[in-house]
Every structure is written in C-alpha cells, then in structure tokens.
Design an enzyme around this catalytic site. Sequence first.
Site, PDB file in Angstrom:
ATOM      1  N   ASP A  34       0.840  -1.265  -0.066  1.00 49.36           N
ATOM      2  CA  ASP A  34      -0.087   0.065   0.026  1.00 49.36           C
ATOM      3  C   ASP A  34       0.903   1.155   0.001  1.00 49.36           C
ATOM      4  OD1 ASP A  34      -1.915  -1.844   0.122  1.00 49.36           O
ATOM      5  OD2 ASP A  34      -2.815  -1.194   2.191  1.00 49.36           O
ATOM      6  N   GLU A  36       3.973   1.750  -1.182  1.00 54.17           N
ATOM      7  CA  GLU A  36       4.460   1.903  -2.567  1.00 54.17           C
ATOM      8  C   GLU A  36       3.308   2.431  -3.579  1.00 54.17           C
ATOM      9  OE1 GLU A  36       7.824  -1.298  -3.614  1.00 54.17           O
ATOM     10  OE2 GLU A  36       5.787  -1.957  -2.529  1.00 54.17           O
ATOM     11  N   PHE A  37       2.381   1.958  -3.317  1.00 52.93           N
ATOM     12  CA  PHE A  37       1.059   2.437  -4.220  1.00 52.93           C
ATOM     13  C   PHE A  37       0.874   4.019  -3.953  1.00 52.93           C
ATOM     14  CE2 PHE A  37      -3.351   3.281  -5.051  1.00 52.93           C
ATOM     15  CZ  PHE A  37      -3.595   2.831  -6.320  1.00 52.93           C
ATOM     16  N   ASP A  38       0.783   4.177  -2.588  1.00 51.66           N
ATOM     17  CA  ASP A  38       0.385   5.665  -2.267  1.00 51.66           C
ATOM     18  C   ASP A  38       1.498   6.503  -2.755  1.00 51.66           C
ATOM     19  OD1 ASP A  38      -1.772   4.893  -1.053  1.00 51.66           O
ATOM     20  OD2 ASP A  38      -0.954   4.752   1.145  1.00 51.66           O
ATOM     21  N   GLU A 121     -25.633 -16.823 -11.936  1.00 53.72           N
ATOM     22  CA  GLU A 121     -25.108 -15.887 -11.440  1.00 53.72           C
ATOM     23  C   GLU A 121     -25.494 -15.632  -9.982  1.00 53.72           C
ATOM     24  OE1 GLU A 121     -24.939 -12.675 -13.909  1.00 53.72           O
ATOM     25  OE2 GLU A 121     -24.784 -13.662 -15.530  1.00 53.72           O
ATOM     26  N   LYS A 123     -27.130 -13.269  -7.302  1.00 53.35           N
ATOM     27  CA  LYS A 123     -27.852 -11.684  -7.170  1.00 53.35           C
ATOM     28  C   LYS A 123     -27.564 -10.816  -6.382  1.00 53.35           C
ATOM     29  CE  LYS A 123     -32.815 -10.340  -8.050  1.00 53.35           C
ATOM     30  NZ  LYS A 123     -32.703  -8.992  -7.365  1.00 53.35           N
ATOM     31  N   ASP A 125     -26.858  -7.819  -3.829  1.00 47.27           N
ATOM     32  CA  ASP A 125     -27.831  -7.117  -3.513  1.00 47.27           C
ATOM     33  C   ASP A 125     -27.285  -5.599  -3.209  1.00 47.27           C
ATOM     34  OD1 ASP A 125     -30.221  -6.407  -2.381  1.00 47.27           O
ATOM     35  OD2 ASP A 125     -29.970  -7.228  -0.403  1.00 47.27           O
ATOM     36  N   TYR A 232     -22.574  -7.624 -14.961  1.00 53.40           N
ATOM     37  CA  TYR A 232     -23.076  -8.797 -15.302  1.00 53.40           C
ATOM     38  C   TYR A 232     -23.742  -8.796 -16.704  1.00 53.40           C
ATOM     39  CZ  TYR A 232     -26.697  -6.453 -12.365  1.00 53.40           C
ATOM     40  OH  TYR A 232     -27.300  -5.465 -12.063  1.00 53.40           O
ATOM     41  N   LYS A 295     -29.954 -17.298 -16.663  1.00 48.48           N
ATOM     42  CA  LYS A 295     -30.320 -16.672 -17.771  1.00 48.48           C
ATOM     43  C   LYS A 295     -30.100 -17.685 -18.887  1.00 48.48           C
ATOM     44  CE  LYS A 295     -28.305 -12.387 -15.989  1.00 48.48           C
ATOM     45  NZ  LYS A 295     -26.971 -11.329 -15.762  1.00 48.48           N
ATOM     46  N   LYS A 319     -35.294 -16.263  -5.609  1.00 48.92           N
ATOM     47  CA  LYS A 319     -34.982 -15.554  -4.484  1.00 48.92           C
ATOM     48  C   LYS A 319     -34.917 -16.443  -3.280  1.00 48.92           C
ATOM     49  CE  LYS A 319     -35.856 -10.868  -5.274  1.00 48.92           C
ATOM     50  NZ  LYS A 319     -35.968  -9.852  -4.545  1.00 48.92           N
ATOM     51  N   CYS A 413     -31.626   2.830  34.312  1.00 47.07           N
ATOM     52  CA  CYS A 413     -30.302   1.954  33.563  1.00 47.07           C
ATOM     53  C   CYS A 413     -29.988   0.871  34.333  1.00 47.07           C
ATOM     54  CB  CYS A 413     -29.211   3.090  33.315  1.00 47.07           C
ATOM     55  SG  CYS A 413     -27.746   2.625  32.897  1.00 47.07           S
ATOM     56  N   CYS A 416     -26.406   2.155  36.008  1.00 46.41           N
ATOM     57  CA  CYS A 416     -26.047   3.147  37.042  1.00 46.41           C
ATOM     58  C   CYS A 416     -27.447   3.278  37.734  1.00 46.41           C
ATOM     59  CB  CYS A 416     -25.187   4.118  36.355  1.00 46.41           C
ATOM     60  SG  CYS A 416     -26.628   5.171  35.366  1.00 46.41           S
ATOM     61  N   CYS A 431     -29.550   6.374  28.496  1.00 46.83           N
ATOM     62  CA  CYS A 431     -29.006   6.695  29.890  1.00 46.83           C
ATOM     63  C   CYS A 431     -28.650   8.203  29.830  1.00 46.83           C
ATOM     64  CB  CYS A 431     -28.232   5.807  30.495  1.00 46.83           C
ATOM     65  SG  CYS A 431     -27.535   6.264  31.980  1.00 46.83           S
ATOM     66  N   CYS A 437     -22.055   7.011  34.341  1.00 48.79           N
ATOM     67  CA  CYS A 437     -22.708   5.622  34.124  1.00 48.79           C
ATOM     68  C   CYS A 437     -21.371   4.715  33.432  1.00 48.79           C
ATOM     69  CB  CYS A 437     -23.515   5.646  33.050  1.00 48.79           C
ATOM     70  SG  CYS A 437     -24.446   4.319  32.460  1.00 48.79           S
TER      71      CYS A 437
HETATM   72  S1  IVH Z   1     -29.331  -9.176 -14.965  1.00 44.66           S
HETATM   73  C1  IVH Z   1     -32.266  -7.951 -18.052  1.00 44.66           C
HETATM   74  N1  IVH Z   1     -27.624 -10.200 -13.209  1.00 44.66           N
HETATM   75  O1  IVH Z   1     -31.351  -7.544 -10.073  1.00 44.66           O
HETATM   76  C2  IVH Z   1     -31.441  -8.525 -17.068  1.00 44.66           C
HETATM   77  N2  IVH Z   1     -29.357  -8.983 -12.234  1.00 44.66           N
HETATM   78  O2  IVH Z   1     -34.592  -7.711 -10.298  1.00 44.66           O
HETATM   79  C3  IVH Z   1     -31.248  -7.409 -16.091  1.00 44.66           C
HETATM   80  N3  IVH Z   1     -29.012  -7.925 -10.129  1.00 44.66           N
HETATM   81  O3  IVH Z   1     -32.228  -4.831 -11.936  1.00 44.66           O
HETATM   82  C4  IVH Z   1     -30.454  -7.922 -14.973  1.00 44.66           C
HETATM   83  N4  IVH Z   1     -27.442  -9.435  -9.699  1.00 44.66           N
HETATM   84  O4  IVH Z   1     -30.046  -4.767 -10.335  1.00 44.66           O
HETATM   85  C5  IVH Z   1     -28.792  -9.456 -13.446  1.00 44.66           C
HETATM   86  N5  IVH Z   1     -26.250 -11.395 -11.889  1.00 44.66           N
HETATM   87  C6  IVH Z   1     -27.242 -10.395 -12.010  1.00 44.66           C
HETATM   88  C7  IVH Z   1     -27.657  -9.485 -11.018  1.00 44.66           C
HETATM   89  C8  IVH Z   1     -28.803  -8.711 -11.481  1.00 44.66           C
HETATM   90  C9  IVH Z   1     -28.249  -8.499  -9.073  1.00 44.66           C
HETATM   91  C10 IVH Z   1     -30.089  -6.840  -9.960  1.00 44.66           C
HETATM   92  C11 IVH Z   1     -30.105  -5.856 -10.848  1.00 44.66           C
HETATM   93  C12 IVH Z   1     -31.450  -5.794 -11.603  1.00 44.66           C
HETATM   94  C13 IVH Z   1     -32.164  -6.736 -10.722  1.00 44.66           C
HETATM   95  C14 IVH Z   1     -33.484  -7.447 -11.163  1.00 44.66           C
END
Ligand code: IVH
Length: 675
Positions: A34, A36-38, A121, A123, A125, A232, A295, A319, A413, A416, A431, A437
Amino acid sequence: MSKKEIEHRIQTLSKEIEEHNHRYYVLDKPSISDFEFDKLLEELIQLEKEHPEFLKEDSPSQRVGGAITKVFKSVKHKYPMLSLSNSYSEEDIQDFDRRVREGLGMGEDLFSGSGVEYVCELKFDGLSIGLTYEQGQLLQAVTRGDGVQGDDVTTNVKTIRSVPLRLSGSFPERFEIRGEIFLPRKVFDDINREREDIGEAPLANPRNAASGTMKMQDSAVVASRKLDCYLYHLLGENLDYEGHYESLEAAKTWGFKISEHVKLCRGIEEVLKYIHHWEEKRFKLPFDIDGIVIKVNNYKQQRHLGFTAKSPRWAIAYKYKAEQVSTELLSIAYQVGRTGAITPVANLKPVHLGGTTVKRASLHNADIIEKLDVRVGDHVFVEKGGEIIPKIVAVDLSKRKPGAHKTHYITHCPECGTELKRSEGEAAHFCPNQNFCPPQVKGRIEHFVSRRAMNIDSLGAETIEQLYEAGLIKSMADLYDLKKEDLLPLERMAEKSAQNLMDGIQASKNVPFERVLFALGIRHVGETTAKKLAKKFRSLDAMMKASRETLLEADEVGEVIAESLLEFFSNEQNQELIKRLQHKGLTFELHESQIKAGSEKLKGFSIVISGVFTRHSRDELKELIELHGGKNSGSISGKTSFVLAGENMGPEKLKKAQSLGVKLITEEEFEKLIQ
Ligand code: IVH
C-alpha cells in the site's frame, strides 16, 4: 524534466497505477505494498497539480474524489433497464425451464439429457448501474432510476476502484455494461462502528448504505466509502459473441470485475444444483446476495424468446427464503452503549440457523418489543436476513405458556440506575448519566485512546476495564495523572508494558488538534467534521466562544452538529474536563504550519475562475479566494468583480466577459492582489 518528459511520466504513472488498482481490486492479487502504491499516486497528483494541462478525465487521481455534483443530471437509458421476474421454489424454476423450451420449440422429447444452456450468477444485493464506454474510456455511469431514465452519477462511480476508467485489450467501439454497486459487508460493519462511535444511528443494511452513498454530492466522501462493483450484462450493437457467458469472459479481459462464481450450466438440473449450493454458502460470501439469476446463454435464443413488458423471458431471479427457526426466549438483557443508547437483546436457547449457532438476537427497541408482544418463555421465530445478528420476526402464540408475563421495558439504567430518557422522534431510550454511568465512561475512554483519536495503542479495552475497576480512571483526563507505580500492581502489567503505556500517554500530547477534538467524543462530530471545525476555528477556545450562527458557517456543520456542540460546551463537567486536559498539555489549537494566513483583501469580490493555470490548481485558487474573504462564482454576470483567467479560457466565457465589460486578470496579477 521537460514538458514532454512530464507528460510522458504522467502517462506512465497513470497506466501503472491503474494496473495496480486492477490487480488489487479486481484480481485480488496485489503486487506492491500500500505504501508503494500511495507513493506512486502522490507523485501523479503532484505532477498533475503542477501541470494541470496534462490532467486527463480518466486519470486514476480522479478516484480520490473531490468534485461536487450539485444536481444529478437525469439521463434517458439507451436500452431500458428492465427487472427480472422472481421465483421462490423449485417448481417455479422447472416452470421457467418449460416455458423457455416451449418458446424455443424444443419439445419434451427433444429435451433428452442435453437441455438448454443456462448461465447461473449470484444476485448481488446493491444498486444497479449502467456504464457506457466509448473508445475504451468510461463516458457515463447512470443509475436505474425508473428504468427509463436514471441519474448521471459518473463522478461518484469514478471513485470505485474496481470500475476501470480505461480498458485494455480489444473491445467494441461503444457499448454499455451493467452491474451492481454494493458495499462489502466488512466495510459496512466498519462504517457502522464509526457511526456508533459518534453517536449516530447505524445504517440499516449494506444495500441502503450503497444507494445512499451514490446520491452523495461530495465524491470525496463517496471515495472514502469503499464501494465495489460487479458487472453482469453487456449491451451494444453488433456484439461479436455467441452468448452471454462468452461476453462476460471477454469483458473480464478488458478489465471489468466479473464474478468468479458465474457458471455455465447444461439443463435445469445443473441450475438447481447451483441454487442449492449457494443456499448455505451465501453466508460465507464477503457481500450480500438475495438470490440467484438464471439466464439463457445463447444470444439467438435470447432474441427468439424476447421480452414481456417488464422483464426478459430468457432470465429469471430465484430468491432465497430467509431461513427461519423457532426457539425459546430465555431472557431479555439491556445493553448500554458508549453514547448511552440502550439496546435490548434476546438471549435464546441455542439453535442452528444458516450455518451458525444462534444464541442471541437483537430486539432493537421498546416499540419492536411492544409490537411483537414478546414475553420471556415464549417460542419465537428467528430469521437471518442480510444482517449478521439475526432478528426475531414473530412469536409462536400456540406455544405461549399460561401466565407468561407481558414484557415491561426497563425504566432505569441497568448499569447505574438513572432514569432513562427518550428523545422525541428517536427509537432508542438512553441513559442521560453521561459522566458517571460505567459503560459510557469506559466506552468514551476507549474511543478517546483509539487509533484515529489519541492513538494510545498500548491501552486496550481490558486495561481500561482494570484501571476503571481499580478506581484509577474515572474520565479521560485521569489518564494523564497515572503514574507507573499505579500500574505495576495490576494483573498482567509488567514493567515494560507499564512503561509503554506511560510513553503512549505522554506521546498523545502531540496529537494534532483536529484529532483531539474527534477524541472528545462529541455526538455527531466525526473525523471529517472535526477537521473542518479545527480548520475554521483554529483553537478550542475560539470554538467554545462561537455562537450558533458562527458554528453553522463551518463546512459540514448543520443544525444537528451545531446543537450538539453547544450542548457539549455548555455542560459544566465537560468544561471542567477540557480545562484539565488543557492543563495537562494536550494540543487544543492548530499548529502554525497548519495555518495559512488569510485576509479580507477580496471581501465583497465575486470571482469566476476560468481556463488552465500553471502555478496553482483550480481547487487551490478557490481556496485562496475564500481564505482572503472573496466569493467563488460559477458563471459570469453583471455582479462578477473579475475573471481569474488562465490559458485556454472557454470562448463563450470570454465573449460574455467582454460584452459585460468584466475585467480579466492573470494568475500572477491575482497573486499580487492577495500578497
Ligand atoms: S441481469 C435484463 N444479473 O437484480 C437482465 N441482474 O431484479 C437484467 N441483479 O435490476 C439484470 N445481480 O439490479 C442481473 N447477476 C445479476 C444480478 C442482477 C443483481 C439485480 C439488478 C436487476 C435486478 C433484477
């Protein structure tokens, strides 16, 4: 160095730094330290500062942020940002596969063993983002918005180290790539620990934290939040790939962060295996996912299947149900935090959930307890969501024992005995006995000595506990009265550790003012605010004398912080504490070297900066204008006093200045003016 050599050095440094960024943030294989990078980054920033004419928009120096976006421009998506339809069971997935095969005209009998090729893939969050690249350079980053148009957050996205600003290899001329911006779990926990330190409510979850961060106006704050981004979905005209999987493989070679958990599956059985695999394993990932995305791989098949109004027919999200178990509530404990906030915690009969044994769950606050009507002895349903600490979601009333007592929230509390208070609009009780406390006192001392505050690193929580129990410290000021002889009788305290501690305490007297201010633990005053306050007021005495109006003039200080400062300084015990700390020799003013002399020479002047400068960066010039009492303005009008004009001033601005008769002055003339 000649101009040519400087330009060349800037190019080489930029390339080298981006390669290291890629190694560190995308490949997870750093090859330099880090430090060296800095050093490399510092050299680049310095050269660009001295030669702004060579500063490129995609320079890695832009990643440290600094630019402010006042209003995020709304941009129409070239390709609408669709969502995915959701599924929750194996049957839903089987149905999806059936629909796909039917859509593709693959009859039941045609499907014998081989099946459709799917890409599975994680998903992620977080929040979705579309990145447009032209000739290998990041042009624009747009949020999802309503799917038709989103916000241009390019400046903020540039601070995300894993997002390449410039691509390598051979990539299409223009394309968009979509992905998810998220906050790694560890970063989220760190942010919340810091927030707790300064008495701010913790952020609810990493997703909210990430989307809140993207909306921030100050990109320097965004940079400090350490967001990350997986890509993705590649979009563009005439993409030269057979399918989605291949496109992601290609994107990986251009420098994008593509998840290593993308899997090509043949037939739905393999897809189900993938889903089951991640059902348990997901909790071990360093970030949150809320499911799996499936997909159809082949582009021709995707086109054939097409879209419904809302989502593609060739993809679906699976999900995960939050895992739930039932267990017995043994007791409710009430914890008192450093800021006095009370957190009720459920002690549970240990139970297995999501790969770990759960013994405790947060009950959050009095309202939640009331709403759940949870009673000791009840069987409760515990769920593990995104959060590390599981939560109680409901009571199994069918198992309630007759005579179970309604839970009455504590009124005093537990540490105390002081009567608890609850501020209007706040969920937590607290508190008010700040100075006596025990957990509050010990917690404040822990904060005071922590690394980013007074940095007395030989003093850990355990020693503080020992010193407190022995009656040797009751406030942070008592640390400076400690003698080595006091320490030696303590358990596990040898001569050497006692000496280290004494040395650490002594050395802390040289800690600069802004960190002492942070160390005091004033509610809502974090590191950044402490810096801004120190810069404006220069000494604690000046700050303590300041009125609400003057406090509000400081950068970053709004009503909440101003109120908190006034309250802190008006408390007699705090005044006493400060006096003692001042007497002990802690630093309560800025060091001379930190002060740039200001003046009122530009008072009443409204100044517009335009063009490229050789002796100062634009930010420095802006700072100088303010330091000398002037006002920076973005556009030329009749009220403009003069334009501070560098080289290559925009022709429109020049015309406007001439037509309004506004004077132009050079950098040298400006320097003379403020001398
Ligand atoms: S593909 C048309 N791949 O999930 C295809 N979406 O409910 C578009 N998301 O809006 C999405 N991981 O924000 C895709 N590996 C993944 C994802 C992903 C998270 C989210 C994305 C999307 C929402 C769909």
